[in-house]
Scaffold this active site. Structure first.
Site, PDB file in Angstrom:
ATOM      1  N   ASP A   6       0.882  -1.172   0.000  1.00  9.04           N
ATOM      2  CA  ASP A   6       0.000   0.000   0.000  1.00  9.04           C
ATOM      3  C   ASP A   6       0.923   1.225   0.000  1.00  9.04           C
ATOM      4  O   ASP A   6       2.143   1.094   0.138  1.00  9.04           O
ATOM      5  CB  ASP A   6      -0.895  -0.004   1.264  1.00  9.04           C
ATOM      6  N   SER A   7       0.318   2.397  -0.095  1.00  6.84           N
ATOM      7  CA  SER A   7       1.115   3.629  -0.025  1.00  6.84           C
ATOM      8  C   SER A   7       1.644   3.880   1.389  1.00  6.84           C
ATOM      9  O   SER A   7       2.532   4.710   1.570  1.00  6.84           O
ATOM     10  CB  SER A   7       0.259   4.817  -0.460  1.00  6.84           C
ATOM     11  N   CYS A  69      -4.541  -1.633  -1.663  1.00  7.56           N
ATOM     12  CA  CYS A  69      -4.665  -0.201  -1.921  1.00  7.56           C
ATOM     13  C   CYS A  69      -5.824  -0.005  -2.888  1.00  7.56           C
ATOM     14  O   CYS A  69      -5.792  -0.547  -4.007  1.00  7.56           O
ATOM     15  CB  CYS A  69      -3.355   0.308  -2.523  1.00  7.56           C
ATOM     16  N   GLU A 148      -2.171   8.809   8.253  1.00 13.87           N
ATOM     17  CA  GLU A 148      -0.706   8.682   8.252  1.00 13.87           C
ATOM     18  C   GLU A 148      -0.069   9.456   9.405  1.00 13.87           C
ATOM     19  O   GLU A 148       0.998   9.102   9.884  1.00 13.87           O
ATOM     20  CB  GLU A 148      -0.126   9.155   6.916  1.00 13.87           C
ATOM     21  N   CYS A 182     -10.918   2.948   0.352  1.00 11.80           N
ATOM     22  CA  CYS A 182      -9.490   3.214   0.553  1.00 11.80           C
ATOM     23  C   CYS A 182      -9.108   2.439   1.797  1.00 11.80           C
ATOM     24  O   CYS A 182      -9.792   2.534   2.825  1.00 11.80           O
ATOM     25  CB  CYS A 182      -9.239   4.704   0.746  1.00 11.80           C
ATOM     26  N   HIS A 184      -6.927   2.890   3.905  1.00 12.35           N
ATOM     27  CA  HIS A 184      -6.614   3.695   5.092  1.00 12.35           C
ATOM     28  C   HIS A 184      -7.849   3.923   5.971  1.00 12.35           C
ATOM     29  O   HIS A 184      -7.729   4.157   7.168  1.00 12.35           O
ATOM     30  CB  HIS A 184      -6.080   5.077   4.680  1.00 12.35           C
TER      31      HIS A 184
HETATM   32  N1  DGL Z   1      -4.614   3.183   0.990  1.00 13.41           N
HETATM   33  C1  DGL Z   1      -4.643   3.568  -0.386  1.00 13.41           C
HETATM   34  C2  DGL Z   1      -5.988   3.359  -0.997  1.00 13.41           C
HETATM   35  O1  DGL Z   1      -6.608   2.399  -0.585  1.00 13.41           O
HETATM   36  C3  DGL Z   1      -3.893   4.795  -0.794  1.00 13.41           C
HETATM   37  C4  DGL Z   1      -4.264   6.074  -0.169  1.00 13.41           C
HETATM   38  C5  DGL Z   1      -3.352   7.147  -0.672  1.00 13.41           C
HETATM   39  O2  DGL Z   1      -2.140   6.955  -0.590  1.00 13.41           O
HETATM   40  O3  DGL Z   1      -3.847   8.163  -1.193  1.00 13.41           O
HETATM   41  O4  DGL Z   1      -6.442   4.047  -1.876  1.00 13.41           O
END
Ligand code: DGL
Length: 264
Positions: A6-7, A69, A148, A182, A184
């Site tokens: 993931d990011s 992600c 984050e 997402c 996150h």
């Molecule tokens: N967690 C990621 C997603 O599901 C990336 C969020 C991001 O880095 O903008 O989209």
């Protein structure tokens, strides 16, 4: 060994669930914290990042990958995954399946990054399964830096204020099911649930974890290990990851992800 990327911290929402379903597996997690967020990037940039992330995981010997992600899964994965000789899973199909199964009033909300919502990937998958479904999609880019930076506590006023604004449309539309598209966003699921108490939340990472667990055969020669890598200073990742994973100490190692560009 299963690779998850993931990011940043978001993919831990998938890791947590997959680890619970398959504790005997070995895991290698990569969070691209040096280049987060992904959700504001162009398709070309996301393709480059995705190929580098996959190259890193492959170099470490994984034999299956979960792109945990929503952005990568929505924007580039269908174009990229067939280039590889190992199974690569995303989060969109599993989350769309779960939402269609859960909704009673056929009104489904989708929250994601800007890139995810612009791609309309969740919407297409939902409509393919239920052509009558009303889909209300909302980009929530500020959630990613809030997570984050550790603004994840249930009583965090800053995140609650942002969430109230972002959730107004899906609330007004009367959705009974909401995809956290997402990965996150499950880290702030308590805040979202407090604002939408009657709505079923679909955790895209967790839904994908169930799909991976169904697809991969159980293996005997695994050790139950987990290693974490990030592309920037691990301190913040370790701290938020420890909270999210329920107190497990995490000690991520920093890697220079650009060196994997050479493999591509
Ligand atoms: N967690 C990621 C997603 O599901 C990336 C969020 C991001 O880095 O903008 O989209």
């Amino acid at each position: 060994m299963i690779g998850i990327f993931d990011s940043g911290l978001g993919g831990l929402s998938a890791y947590k669930e997959l680890r619970a379903l398959r504790p005997e597996e070995d895991y290698l997690y990569f969070g691209d914290t040096g280049r987060v967020p992904y959700g504001t990037r162009s398709k070309a940039t996301l393709e480059k990042y995705t190929r580098q992330d996959i190259a890193f995981l492959r170099a470490r010997g994984v034999d299956a990958i979960l792109a945990a992600c929503g952005t990568v899964s929505s924007v580039v994965l269908d174009d990229v995954k067939d280039e590889y000789d190992l199974p690569i899973f995303g989060v969109v199909d599993a989350a769309a399946d779960a939402a269609v199964a859960a909704t009673k009033n056929e009104k489904i909300g989708v929250l994601g990054t800007g890139a995810t919502i612009s791609s309309r990937a969740f919407e297409r998958k939902i409509r393919a399964k239920d052509p009558d479904a009303l889909v209300v999609a909302r980009a929530c880019p500020l959630f990613v830096p809030l997570v984050e930076n550790g603004y994840v506590a249930r009583d965090c006023e800053v995140t609650r204020l942002v969430a109230r604004d972002y959730l107004a449309d899906v609330k007004a539309a009367g959705v009974d099911t909401l995809i956290l598209g997402c990965t996150h966003f499950p880290l702030i699921a308590d805040i979202i649930a407090d604002l939408l108490p009657k709505v079923t939340l679909i955790n895209a990472g967790a839904a994908a974890a169930h799909a991976v667990a169904r697809a991969l055969p159980r293996r005997a020669d695994t050790g139950g290990s987990a290693a974490f890598f990030v592309s920037d200073d691990p301190a913040n990742f370790d701290e938020v990851a420890r909270i999210f994973l329920g107190g497990d100490t995490i000690s991520a190692e920093k890697v220079d992800i650009d060196t994997f560009a050479a493999e591509i």
